[in-house]
Motif scaffolding. Structure first.
Motif, short mmCIF file in Angstrom:
data_model
loop_
_atom_site.label_atom_id
_atom_site.label_comp_id
_atom_site.label_asym_id
_atom_site.label_seq_id
_atom_site.Cartn_x
_atom_site.Cartn_y
_atom_site.Cartn_z
N ASP A 2 0.83 -1.20 0.00
CA ASP A 2 0.00 0.00 0.00
C ASP A 2 0.87 1.26 0.00
O ASP A 2 2.09 1.18 0.00
CB ASP A 2 -0.96 -0.02 1.18
N LEU A 4 1.43 3.58 2.23
CA LEU A 4 2.26 3.83 3.41
C LEU A 4 3.53 2.98 3.36
O LEU A 4 4.62 3.46 3.69
CB LEU A 4 1.47 3.56 4.69
N THR A 5 3.41 1.73 2.94
CA THR A 5 4.58 0.86 2.85
C THR A 5 5.59 1.41 1.84
O THR A 5 6.79 1.46 2.11
CB THR A 5 4.16 -0.56 2.45
N ALA A 7 5.85 4.52 0.89
CA ALA A 7 6.41 5.76 1.44
C ALA A 7 7.54 5.47 2.41
O ALA A 7 8.58 6.13 2.39
CB ALA A 7 5.32 6.58 2.12
N ILE A 8 7.36 4.45 3.23
CA ILE A 8 8.41 4.07 4.19
C ILE A 8 9.63 3.54 3.44
O ILE A 8 10.78 3.87 3.78
CB ILE A 8 7.87 3.03 5.19
N PHE A 37 3.13 9.57 0.97
CA PHE A 37 2.60 9.73 2.32
C PHE A 37 1.41 10.69 2.32
O PHE A 37 0.41 10.43 2.98
CB PHE A 37 3.69 10.24 3.27
N PHE A 40 -1.53 8.86 0.94
CA PHE A 40 -2.02 7.94 1.96
C PHE A 40 -2.87 8.68 2.99
O PHE A 40 -3.96 8.22 3.36
CB PHE A 40 -0.86 7.22 2.64
N VAL A 41 -2.38 9.81 3.47
CA VAL A 41 -3.11 10.57 4.50
C VAL A 41 -4.44 11.07 3.95
O VAL A 41 -5.47 10.98 4.63
CB VAL A 41 -2.24 11.74 5.02
#
Length: 69
Positions: A2, A4-5, A7-8, A37, A40-41
């Motif tokens: 996804d 967030l993953t 982005a990390i 990110f 995602f937010v």
């Protein structure tokens, strides 16, 4: 994976590239991580609002995710 993953992952790549002195790669990876990110937010906030409002589609998605998890 996804948003967030990803982005990390790009944030980690940016830190590692910055550590080794690849400032161009670090800046690019940091920009990608920041964009992912933010997306995602925004999506998370939209789904949270829809969930609070009681929109049925969000509840069905939540039930399907719980069922297949």
């Amino acid at each position: 994976m996804d948003f967030l993953t990803w982005a990390i992952v790009f944030a980690v790549v940016a830190v590692i590239a910055g550590f080794f002195g690849f400032s161009g790669v670090a800046a690019g990876a940091a920009s990608i991580a920041r964009i992912l990110f933010v997306i995602f937010v925004i999506v998370a906030i939209i789904f949270l609002i829809l969930l609070v409002l009681g929109v049925g589609a969000v509840e069905e998605v939540a039930m399907l995710r719980a069922h297949f998890a």
